[in-house]
Motif scaffolding. Structure first.
Motif, PDB file in Angstrom:
ATOM      1  N   ARG A   1      -0.800  14.112  79.830  1.00  0.00           N
ATOM      2  CA  ARG A   1      -0.022  13.870  78.616  1.00  0.00           C
ATOM      3  C   ARG A   1       1.262  14.686  78.704  1.00  0.00           C
ATOM      4  NH1 ARG A   1      -3.300  11.701  74.421  1.00  0.00           N
ATOM      5  NH2 ARG A   1      -5.527  12.153  74.631  1.00  0.00           N
ATOM      6  N   SER A   2       2.048  14.588  77.628  1.00  0.00           N
ATOM      7  CA  SER A   2       3.193  15.497  77.512  1.00  0.00           C
ATOM      8  C   SER A   2       3.068  16.251  76.203  1.00  0.00           C
ATOM      9  CB  SER A   2       4.521  14.728  77.553  1.00  0.00           C
ATOM     10  OG  SER A   2       4.631  13.862  76.445  1.00  0.00           O
ATOM     11  N   ALA A   3       3.376  17.528  76.244  1.00  0.00           N
ATOM     12  CA  ALA A   3       3.371  18.370  75.050  1.00  0.00           C
ATOM     13  C   ALA A   3       4.808  18.785  74.750  1.00  0.00           C
ATOM     14  CB  ALA A   3       2.486  19.596  75.258  1.00  0.00           C
ATOM     15  N   ARG A   4       5.034  19.239  73.539  1.00  0.00           N
ATOM     16  CA  ARG A   4       6.376  19.638  73.160  1.00  0.00           C
ATOM     17  C   ARG A   4       6.802  20.929  73.846  1.00  0.00           C
ATOM     18  NH1 ARG A   4       9.348  15.534  72.114  1.00  0.00           N
ATOM     19  NH2 ARG A   4       9.704  15.069  69.896  1.00  0.00           N
ATOM     20  N   HIS A   5       8.073  20.981  74.215  1.00  0.00           N
ATOM     21  CA  HIS A   5       8.672  22.161  74.821  1.00  0.00           C
ATOM     22  C   HIS A   5       9.911  22.504  74.018  1.00  0.00           C
ATOM     23  CE1 HIS A   5      10.579  24.311  78.518  1.00  0.00           C
ATOM     24  NE2 HIS A   5       9.934  25.141  77.727  1.00  0.00           N
ATOM     25  N   TYR A   6       9.844  23.544  73.225  1.00  0.00           N
ATOM     26  CA  TYR A   6      10.939  23.897  72.328  1.00  0.00           C
ATOM     27  C   TYR A   6      12.026  24.663  73.080  1.00  0.00           C
ATOM     28  CZ  TYR A   6       7.984  22.342  68.543  1.00  0.00           C
ATOM     29  OH  TYR A   6       7.206  21.575  67.713  1.00  0.00           O
ATOM     30  N   GLN A   7      13.252  24.190  72.904  1.00  0.00           N
ATOM     31  CA  GLN A   7      14.412  24.827  73.526  1.00  0.00           C
ATOM     32  C   GLN A   7      15.088  25.807  72.562  1.00  0.00           C
ATOM     33  OE1 GLN A   7      15.144  23.632  76.876  1.00  0.00           O
ATOM     34  NE2 GLN A   7      13.105  22.842  76.412  1.00  0.00           N
ATOM     35  N   THR A   8      14.435  26.056  71.439  1.00  0.00           N
ATOM     36  CA  THR A   8      14.990  26.918  70.402  1.00  0.00           C
ATOM     37  C   THR A   8      13.863  27.671  69.714  1.00  0.00           C
ATOM     38  OG1 THR A   8      16.334  26.928  68.377  1.00  0.00           O
ATOM     39  CG2 THR A   8      14.850  25.081  68.675  1.00  0.00           C
ATOM     40  N   THR A   9      14.223  28.729  69.018  1.00  0.00           N
ATOM     41  CA  THR A   9      13.232  29.494  68.246  1.00  0.00           C
ATOM     42  C   THR A   9      13.428  29.288  66.748  1.00  0.00           C
ATOM     43  OG1 THR A   9      14.676  31.451  68.211  1.00  0.00           O
ATOM     44  CG2 THR A   9      13.095  31.271  70.024  1.00  0.00           C
ATOM     45  N   ILE A  10      14.346  28.398  66.369  1.00  0.00           N
ATOM     46  CA  ILE A  10      14.686  28.220  64.956  1.00  0.00           C
ATOM     47  C   ILE A  10      14.162  26.889  64.426  1.00  0.00           C
ATOM     48  CG2 ILE A  10      16.778  29.604  65.199  1.00  0.00           C
ATOM     49  CD1 ILE A  10      18.325  26.869  65.130  1.00  0.00           C
ATOM     50  N   GLY A  11      14.265  26.729  63.107  1.00  0.00           N
ATOM     51  CA  GLY A  11      14.038  25.432  62.476  1.00  0.00           C
ATOM     52  C   GLY A  11      12.619  24.921  62.512  1.00  0.00           C
ATOM     53  N   ALA A  12      11.629  25.811  62.501  1.00  0.00           N
ATOM     54  CA  ALA A  12      10.235  25.365  62.542  1.00  0.00           C
ATOM     55  C   ALA A  12       9.917  24.431  61.385  1.00  0.00           C
ATOM     56  CB  ALA A  12       9.300  26.573  62.527  1.00  0.00           C
ATOM     57  N   ASN A  13      10.448  24.746  60.200  1.00  0.00           N
ATOM     58  CA  ASN A  13      10.170  23.910  59.033  1.00  0.00           C
ATOM     59  C   ASN A  13      10.847  22.545  59.130  1.00  0.00           C
ATOM     60  OD1 ASN A  13      12.680  25.369  58.756  1.00  0.00           O
ATOM     61  ND2 ASN A  13      12.805  24.631  56.658  1.00  0.00           N
ATOM     62  N   VAL A  14      11.947  22.465  59.859  1.00  0.00           N
ATOM     63  CA  VAL A  14      12.677  21.206  60.015  1.00  0.00           C
ATOM     64  C   VAL A  14      12.057  20.361  61.123  1.00  0.00           C
ATOM     65  CG1 VAL A  14      14.890  20.153  60.584  1.00  0.00           C
ATOM     66  CG2 VAL A  14      14.817  22.255  59.229  1.00  0.00           C
ATOM     67  N   LEU A  15      11.838  20.970  62.266  1.00  0.00           N
ATOM     68  CA  LEU A  15      11.349  20.233  63.432  1.00  0.00           C
ATOM     69  C   LEU A  15       9.908  19.798  63.243  1.00  0.00           C
ATOM     70  CD1 LEU A  15      12.874  22.544  66.171  1.00  0.00           C
ATOM     71  CD2 LEU A  15      13.788  20.371  65.343  1.00  0.00           C
ATOM     72  N   GLY A  16       9.091  20.664  62.636  1.00  0.00           N
ATOM     73  CA  GLY A  16       7.678  20.354  62.478  1.00  0.00           C
ATOM     74  C   GLY A  16       6.917  20.546  63.769  1.00  0.00           C
ATOM     75  N   TYR A  17       5.692  20.045  63.807  1.00  0.00           N
ATOM     76  CA  TYR A  17       4.869  20.170  65.018  1.00  0.00           C
ATOM     77  C   TYR A  17       3.959  18.955  65.144  1.00  0.00           C
ATOM     78  CZ  TYR A  17       1.242  21.700  61.702  1.00  0.00           C
ATOM     79  OH  TYR A  17       0.358  21.766  60.652  1.00  0.00           O
ATOM     80  N   ILE A  18       3.397  18.776  66.329  1.00  0.00           N
ATOM     81  CA  ILE A  18       2.444  17.684  66.570  1.00  0.00           C
ATOM     82  C   ILE A  18       1.072  18.297  66.809  1.00  0.00           C
ATOM     83  CG2 ILE A  18       4.190  16.114  67.475  1.00  0.00           C
ATOM     84  CD1 ILE A  18       3.256  16.762  70.292  1.00  0.00           C
ATOM     85  N   ALA A  19       0.040  17.531  66.440  1.00  0.00           N
ATOM     86  CA  ALA A  19      -1.336  17.985  66.623  1.00  0.00           C
ATOM     87  C   ALA A  19      -2.235  16.753  66.732  1.00  0.00           C
ATOM     88  CB  ALA A  19      -1.771  18.884  65.468  1.00  0.00           C
ATOM     89  N   GLU A  20      -3.489  16.988  67.048  1.00  0.00           N
ATOM     90  CA  GLU A  20      -4.440  15.900  67.266  1.00  0.00           C
ATOM     91  C   GLU A  20      -4.674  15.112  65.982  1.00  0.00           C
ATOM     92  OE1 GLU A  20      -9.079  15.370  68.769  1.00  0.00           O
ATOM     93  OE2 GLU A  20      -7.919  17.147  69.353  1.00  0.00           O
TER      94      GLU A  20
END
Length: 622
Positions: A140-159
């Motif tokens: 599969r492919s998992a997310r690779h963040y190029q930044t340390t900011i904007g967690a609330n904006v970018l969000g995240y993926i999960a199962e």
């Protein structure tokens, strides 16, 4: 008669059997699928999730290779449990639980046992996977963040959860989906389309090649890349300014509704939501009920708007014709609305203020009188509040704005229904609601609502629905983000209010005077919102919130914003300086007042917050 009835019954029964047979053989292919599933197995080839860029093309989120350890329960043969657990770095209990869960879902279909293996774990397993029949590794492919900011904006993926698997045939157990932020809002565009490979099996359940010569196989289609409206530089700067503080900053481009910055503090590094530690980190954040890093204060937190709300009351007063820019009210340290009740003010005793000074000096007496005249114009509070609340709601307050992020709060704009329920039908008067005059009482707003209100003022009477999406590869953004929303206030009534906002910065005595930036015409309004809470079980007044709204330049504005700093004492102490720095950073790309910047970046309110944790009593000093 009986004979005919018997024939009819036989005929109906025969038709029912024929209908059921037709359905099973022609329409319902589940039995065919079950039979064919014994002849082949499906392997999915997962697409690359779309990349996320900021408004200027800076890459924020890319992908990295990930591996899931999968099992087909009915194909699993006896194996060395301890060896496999050591390779996977899990306990035997965890392994048995996952295998049971997989069997319950389906003995024939693959299910994940361990998701998102590290490269080291994958390498160790590859050497010994042949020893574990019925198991395999899924790329599969998992997310690779190029930044340390904007967690609330970018969000995240999960199962995905089991409910989603049942409801949506696209998803299989172990698939990943966007849970928050952009990842959730634009899941369909970002996820792409899975490819499928059908593998023929013999009667011993061994792979013997492509099923039907590979004619049914499909290739994956990668997800679409998107650009979001966030300016990464401005977002990062806002997060630095909010270090050791709590609250939210929202900046909007007035002539488009594009969100330039959406800061929520405290936050976290989005990379913590990737890999096998994601669940552990999520639990840690979720259980932090003090700092609440998962709570987006820019979208979800509701605060009394304080003095920035006076701008709306000024506009409504002008529109309703109860005041003009020249109307004066005398301030005697506040607005006295009964024999014993007074809404205090910091103006000099006996000051006679017009609209301009009422705004830049933030005179409570001026706006108490304006609000009362507005409500009383219609003969009684019931009718007056209705007209007043309609004006307020036309600026997007009191409801969800319709932006493209999945969370938020409505806030509250009290209307006739609200007060009838609170006090009893027609059993209340204008003075019962007088706190609305200065943005206290029952009024509640979110930072994004106040930023949007400010954008509408900057535009002299209209706004665009705030949104986070700027561009989708080979696609268009929804039309609702390019359609004007018109307020109930006439364009000519904005100019005197905007002039008052300009003097907040430029006029000596203005509440934002010491935060002005030479060469930039900023229009703003400070706010100090009272807040109450329980300490040691008793309701007490806590340290006020620091609030500021602003836009710049005065003409042809490029940025409008709202800053909330929880328990920041008063508007001019934290929120106004931070807003001016954000505006200069965006318009010029650099900061001229380094002393002010250093003070804001190094300033901390942690001691203030610690008081609430310890339950100590304290005194508010303004």
């Amino acid at each position: 008669m009986r004979k005919a009835l018997l024939y009819l019954l036989v005929l109906i029964t025969g038709l029912l059997f024929l209908g059921r047979l037709f359905y099973l053989q022609i329409i319902d292919d589940s039995f065919k699928q079950q039979s064919e599933s014994n002849a082949y197995k499906k392997e999915y080839n997962y697409p690359e999730r779309g990349h996320i860029y900021d408004r200027n093309g800076k890459l924020l989120v890319a992908n990295q290779r990930s591996y899931d350890f999968m099992a087909i329960p009915r194909n699993v043969k006896p194996f060395d449990t301890l060896e496999l657990c050591e390779l996977l770095n899990i306990t035997p209990e965890k392994l048995n639980k996952q295998l049971h869960k997989a069997k319950v879902y389906s003995p024939r279909l693959p299910s994940p046992i361990v998701s998102q293996l590290s490269k080291i774990e994958h390498a160790r397993l590859q050497e010994k996977i042949r020893k574990f029949k019925g198991f395999y590794i899924q790329k599969r492919s998992a997310r690779h963040y190029q930044t340390t900011i904007g967690a609330n904006v970018l969000g995240y993926i999960a199962e995905v959860n089991p409910k989603k698997v049942k409801e949506n045939p696209y998803y299989q157990p172990g698939d990943l989906e966007g849970k928050t932020g952009i990842e959730k809002s634009y899941e369909e565009q970002l996820r792409g389309i899975k490819g499928v490979r059908y593998i023929q099996k013999d009667r011993f359940n061994r792979d013997i090649g492509a099923y039907q010569g590979g004619r049914l196989d499909t290739l994956p289609i990668n997800g679409k890349d998107i650009n979001i409206t966030i300016d990464a530089v401005l977002q990062e700067y806002g997060e630095r300014l909010m270090n050791n503080k709590r609250g939210g900053i929202v900046a909007i481009e007035p002539n488009t509704g594009e969100i330039l910055a959406l800061v929520s503090a405290p936050s976290y590094n989005p990379a913590l939501m990737v890999g096998r530690q994601r669940s552990k980190n999520f639990t840690k954040f979720y259980l932090d009920t003090i700092a609440r890093p998962l709570f987006d204060r820019g979208l979800q937190a509701t605060y009394p708007p304080g003095s920035p709300f006076k701008l709306l009351n000024a506009l409504i007063g002008l529109e309703e014709g109860v005041i003009t820019p020249q109307t004066r009210f005398t301030c005697r340290h506040g607005f006295k609305y009964s024999r014993t009740r007074n809404m205090g003010c910091h103006c000099s005793y006996g000051a006679s203020n017009d609209l301009n000074k009422g705004i830049f000096a933030s005179c409570n007496a001026y706006f108490g009188n304006t609000y009362k005249k507005t409500i009383d114009k219609y003969g009684n509070a019931t009718n007056g509040i209705k007209h007043w609340s309609d004006h307020v709601k036309s600026f997007g307050l009191g409801n969800y704005l319709g932006y493209d992020l999945s969370i938020g709060s409505k806030g509250n704009v009290p209307d006739t229904t609200f007060y009838n329920k609170w006090y009893g039908k027609n059993k209340w008067f204008t003075t019962y609601t007088i706190s609305n005059a200065i943005g206290q009482g029952e009024i509640l707003t979110t930072p994004i609502q106040l930023a949007n209100m400010t954008a509408a003022i900057a535009n002299r009477g209209y706004y665009y629905t705030p949104h986070i999406i700027k561009n989708i590869a080979n696609d268009t953004i929804p039309k609702k983000f390019t359609s004007k929303k018109i307020t109930t206030i006439s364009k000519e009534n904005f100019e005197p209010v905007i002039q008052g906002m300009f003097n907040v910065y430029e006029q000596p005595g203005g509440t934002g005077y010491y935060s002005r930036i030479k060469g930039i015409e900023i229009c703003g309004k400070t706010g100090t919102a009272e807040v109450y809470g329980k300490i040691n079980g008793e309701r007490k007044q806590l340290t006020d919130h620091s609030i500021f709204v602003a836009f710049a330049p005065k003409d042809n504005p490029k940025i409008a914003m709202a800053v909330f700093v929880e328990h920041g004492y008063w508007g001019g102490r934290w929120a106004a300086p931070m807003a001016s720095l954000m505006i200069e950073k965006y318009l010029r790309g650099s900061i001229s007042r380094n002393d002010l910047e250093t003070k804001m970046l190094n300033g901390s309110l942690q001691e203030e917050y610690d008081k609430y944790i310890s339950g100590e009593e304290f005194t508010i000093n303004k």
